[in-house]
Design a protein around this motif. Structure first.
Motif, PDB file in Angstrom:
ATOM      1  N   PHE A  10     -11.334 -35.261 -14.482  1.00 39.29           N
ATOM      2  CA  PHE A  10     -12.430 -35.795 -13.679  1.00 39.29           C
ATOM      3  C   PHE A  10     -13.575 -36.313 -14.536  1.00 39.29           C
ATOM      4  N   ALA A  11     -13.796 -35.746 -15.703  1.00 41.75           N
ATOM      5  CA  ALA A  11     -14.858 -36.247 -16.574  1.00 41.75           C
ATOM      6  C   ALA A  11     -14.609 -37.707 -16.946  1.00 41.75           C
ATOM      7  N   GLU A  12     -13.367 -38.046 -17.251  1.00 39.29           N
ATOM      8  CA  GLU A  12     -13.020 -39.431 -17.587  1.00 39.29           C
ATOM      9  C   GLU A  12     -13.199 -40.328 -16.364  1.00 39.29           C
ATOM     10  N   ALA A  13     -12.782 -39.852 -15.204  1.00 38.90           N
ATOM     11  CA  ALA A  13     -12.949 -40.635 -13.978  1.00 38.90           C
ATOM     12  C   ALA A  13     -14.418 -40.888 -13.686  1.00 38.90           C
TER      13      ALA A  13
ATOM     14  N   ILE B 125     -26.647 -30.820 -17.405  1.00 39.70           N
ATOM     15  CA  ILE B 125     -25.608 -29.834 -17.099  1.00 39.70           C
ATOM     16  C   ILE B 125     -24.706 -29.628 -18.314  1.00 39.70           C
ATOM     17  N   ASP B 126     -24.234 -28.410 -18.488  1.00 37.81           N
ATOM     18  CA  ASP B 126     -23.213 -28.129 -19.491  1.00 37.81           C
ATOM     19  C   ASP B 126     -22.461 -26.864 -19.064  1.00 37.81           C
ATOM     20  N   GLU B 127     -21.578 -26.392 -19.924  1.00 35.74           N
ATOM     21  CA  GLU B 127     -20.746 -25.247 -19.559  1.00 35.74           C
ATOM     22  C   GLU B 127     -21.555 -23.962 -19.387  1.00 35.74           C
ATOM     23  N   ARG B 128     -22.791 -23.942 -19.910  1.00 34.90           N
ATOM     24  CA  ARG B 128     -23.629 -22.749 -19.757  1.00 34.90           C
ATOM     25  C   ARG B 128     -24.337 -22.720 -18.408  1.00 34.90           C
ATOM     26  N   THR B 129     -24.358 -23.852 -17.714  1.00 34.07           N
ATOM     27  CA  THR B 129     -25.065 -23.945 -16.435  1.00 34.07           C
ATOM     28  C   THR B 129     -24.356 -23.075 -15.398  1.00 34.07           C
ATOM     29  N   GLU B 130     -25.124 -22.296 -14.658  1.00 39.51           N
ATOM     30  CA  GLU B 130     -24.533 -21.358 -13.709  1.00 39.51           C
ATOM     31  C   GLU B 130     -24.502 -21.880 -12.283  1.00 39.51           C
ATOM     32  N   ALA B 131     -25.299 -22.891 -11.988  1.00 43.90           N
ATOM     33  CA  ALA B 131     -25.305 -23.457 -10.630  1.00 43.90           C
ATOM     34  C   ALA B 131     -26.040 -24.789 -10.660  1.00 43.90           C
ATOM     35  N   VAL B 132     -25.695 -25.641  -9.699  1.00 44.62           N
ATOM     36  CA  VAL B 132     -26.396 -26.908  -9.536  1.00 44.62           C
ATOM     37  C   VAL B 132     -26.846 -27.044  -8.095  1.00 44.62           C
ATOM     38  N   LEU B 133     -28.036 -27.609  -7.905  1.00 46.30           N
ATOM     39  CA  LEU B 133     -28.596 -27.874  -6.585  1.00 46.30           C
ATOM     40  C   LEU B 133     -28.825 -29.375  -6.454  1.00 46.30           C
ATOM     41  N   PHE B 134     -28.425 -29.947  -5.320  1.00 54.04           N
ATOM     42  CA  PHE B 134     -28.647 -31.365  -5.046  1.00 54.04           C
ATOM     43  C   PHE B 134     -29.768 -31.482  -4.027  1.00 54.04           C
ATOM     44  N   VAL B 135     -30.862 -32.096  -4.418  1.00 54.23           N
ATOM     45  CA  VAL B 135     -32.031 -32.252  -3.548  1.00 54.23           C
ATOM     46  C   VAL B 135     -32.213 -33.735  -3.216  1.00 54.23           C
ATOM     47  N   GLY B 136     -32.411 -34.039  -1.927  1.00 54.49           N
ATOM     48  CA  GLY B 136     -32.661 -35.423  -1.530  1.00 54.49           C
ATOM     49  C   GLY B 136     -31.439 -36.313  -1.572  1.00 54.49           C
TER      50      GLY B 136
ATOM     51  N   MET C 138     -17.751 -33.416 -10.657  1.00 55.16           N
ATOM     52  CA  MET C 138     -18.063 -33.457 -12.083  1.00 55.16           C
ATOM     53  C   MET C 138     -18.630 -32.111 -12.531  1.00 55.16           C
ATOM     54  N   ALA C 139     -19.505 -31.533 -11.711  1.00 56.67           N
ATOM     55  CA  ALA C 139     -20.016 -30.197 -12.016  1.00 56.67           C
ATOM     56  C   ALA C 139     -18.876 -29.185 -12.014  1.00 56.67           C
ATOM     57  N   GLY C 140     -17.987 -29.315 -11.028  1.00 54.91           N
ATOM     58  CA  GLY C 140     -16.853 -28.406 -10.938  1.00 54.91           C
ATOM     59  C   GLY C 140     -15.940 -28.492 -12.141  1.00 54.91           C
ATOM     60  N   HIS C 141     -15.790 -29.682 -12.696  1.00 58.34           N
ATOM     61  CA  HIS C 141     -14.974 -29.857 -13.899  1.00 58.34           C
ATOM     62  C   HIS C 141     -15.516 -29.002 -15.045  1.00 58.34           C
TER      63      HIS C 141
ATOM     64  N   ALA D  64     -13.003 -28.155  -7.749  1.00 58.18           N
ATOM     65  CA  ALA D  64     -12.086 -28.524  -8.826  1.00 58.18           C
ATOM     66  C   ALA D  64     -11.103 -29.589  -8.362  1.00 58.18           C
ATOM     67  N   LEU D  65     -11.043 -30.707  -9.090  1.00 56.08           N
ATOM     68  CA  LEU D  65     -10.071 -31.764  -8.837  1.00 56.08           C
ATOM     69  C   LEU D  65      -9.320 -32.010 -10.146  1.00 56.08           C
ATOM     70  N   PRO D  66      -8.247 -31.273 -10.376  1.00 57.49           N
ATOM     71  CA  PRO D  66      -7.529 -31.365 -11.652  1.00 57.49           C
ATOM     72  C   PRO D  66      -6.839 -32.711 -11.829  1.00 57.49           C
ATOM     73  N   GLY D  67      -6.740 -33.135 -13.086  1.00 54.45           N
ATOM     74  CA  GLY D  67      -6.080 -34.391 -13.402  1.00 54.45           C
ATOM     75  C   GLY D  67      -4.592 -34.211 -13.639  1.00 54.45           C
ATOM     76  N   PRO D  68      -3.901 -35.328 -13.855  1.00 52.70           N
ATOM     77  CA  PRO D  68      -4.436 -36.695 -13.870  1.00 52.70           C
ATOM     78  C   PRO D  68      -4.798 -37.181 -12.469  1.00 52.70           C
ATOM     79  N   LEU D  69      -5.730 -38.142 -12.418  1.00 53.62           N
ATOM     80  CA  LEU D  69      -6.268 -38.603 -11.147  1.00 53.62           C
ATOM     81  C   LEU D  69      -6.148 -40.122 -11.028  1.00 53.62           C
ATOM     82  N   THR D  70      -5.671 -40.567  -9.866  1.00 52.78           N
ATOM     83  CA  THR D  70      -5.657 -41.988  -9.564  1.00 52.78           C
ATOM     84  C   THR D  70      -6.938 -42.333  -8.814  1.00 52.78           C
ATOM     85  N   VAL D  71      -7.679 -43.292  -9.348  1.00 53.50           N
ATOM     86  CA  VAL D  71      -8.972 -43.664  -8.778  1.00 53.50           C
ATOM     87  C   VAL D  71      -8.926 -45.123  -8.337  1.00 53.50           C
ATOM     88  N   GLU D  72      -9.379 -45.385  -7.112  1.00 53.32           N
ATOM     89  CA  GLU D  72      -9.518 -46.744  -6.595  1.00 53.32           C
ATOM     90  C   GLU D  72     -10.990 -46.986  -6.259  1.00 53.32           C
ATOM     91  N   VAL D  73     -11.484 -48.132  -6.656  1.00 54.49           N
ATOM     92  CA  VAL D  73     -12.887 -48.478  -6.399  1.00 54.49           C
ATOM     93  C   VAL D  73     -12.946 -49.848  -5.739  1.00 54.49           C
TER      94      VAL D  73
END
Length: 281
Positions: free
Chosen positions: A262-265, A98-109, A148-151, A220-229
């Motif tokens: 989100f890329a950093e997260a 994926i990159d900024e030129r990608t126009e769509a993503v499909l999730f299979v399985g 991540m794709a949305g970012h 889209a999930l704009p930063g900054p973001l608090t992440v808990e794992v």
């Protein structure tokens, strides 16, 4: 057609959400029926590729092997019009290609997140992670990869998997096309659609989703973001806090960090997955 002018579409293919698959013996290279699982996964990937090209014959289609070792799809059986990405490690994990030129993503399985369901083979990234919360919201592989794709400005236009995974995708991305190839009954049980029927539905839905991609909105999930794992093993927490910016929080099994975007997260979550594969010396 010049590759710079051809629309790029990414098909990210996981294994647990493929029609007919219900057990780790079908998704693990050491399993007795892994060979069949690989064949079923490859066939559904090809159905999605065919659908993309039905709608957009000039598309540059990339297929990312997104399960386990990232070496499951059978290269010699993949639609020769597509480009296959396999192997690890790679910076964008399940979204390689994926990159900024990608126009769509499909999730299979794809499959539902850990702790949700019932969902067939539900988990989040690996057994090392019990939950990932971004801004307090629990996200599994569907949410993490869609965000991540949305970012990058790329919308998720289609997801296939069991009914629970489809519901999770629709909650996150209203309007996304979904194809339920099986009904989840338990972690290791489902009422499945015949694989050929599943492929026919997937091809039709992929064509429709790609044809309407201009109307789709990226998650889209704009930063900054608090992440808990929440991590499954205490020694993984011990390793995680060696990473700058990662600290313990909320108990012995939870770590937290703040990401600028989100890329950093996403990259830090992928790193935690890798740390979870390290066993005590």
């Amino acid at each position: 057609m010049d590759n710079q002018k051809r629309p790029r579409i990414l098909v990210s293919v996981d294994m647990e959400g493929i029609s007919g698959i219900v057990h780790p013996g079908e998704t693990n290279p050491e399993g007795y029926d892994y060979g069949r699982g690989r064949a079923l996964m490859t066939a559904e990937a090809n159905a999605a590729v065919a659908g993309v090209l039905d709608a957009e014959p000039g598309a540059e289609v990339w297929v990312a092997d997104a399960h386990g070792s990232y070496r499951n799809l059978l290269p010699e059986e993949i639609d020769r019009r597509a480009r296959l990405v396999r192997g690890k490690p790679r910076p964008l994990g399940m979204l390689a290609g994926i990159d900024e030129r990608t126009e769509a993503v499909l999730f299979v399985g794809y499959h539902v997140r850990a702790g949700a369901g019932p969902g067939v083979l539900a988990h989040t990234m690996s057994d090392a992670l019990l939950d990932v919360r971004v801004g307090g919201r629990s996200l599994g592989e569907i949410g993490l990869n869609a965000a991540m794709a949305g970012h990058l400005g790329v919308p998720l236009v289609l997801l296939s998997g069991d009914d629970a995974a489809c519901a999770e995708a629709r909650e996150l991305v209203p309007g996304v096309h979904t194809v339920a190839v099986k009904e989840a009954l338990a972690q290791f049980a489902a009422a499945t659609t015949h694989p050929e029927e599943a492929r026919e539905r997937l091809r039709r839905a992929a064509a429709e989703a790609v044809a309407g991609r201009a109307r789709a909105e990226p998650l889209a999930l704009p930063g900054p973001l608090t992440v808990e794992v929440d991590l499954a093993a205490a020694h993984t927490v011990d390793l995680a806090v060696l990473v700058p910016g990662v600290t313990r929080a909320g108990g012995a099994r939870t770590v937290t960090f703040t990401a600028a975007d989100f890329a950093e997260a996403y990259r830090l979550v992928v790193l935690l997955v890798r740390l979870g594969s390290i066993r005590p010396a």
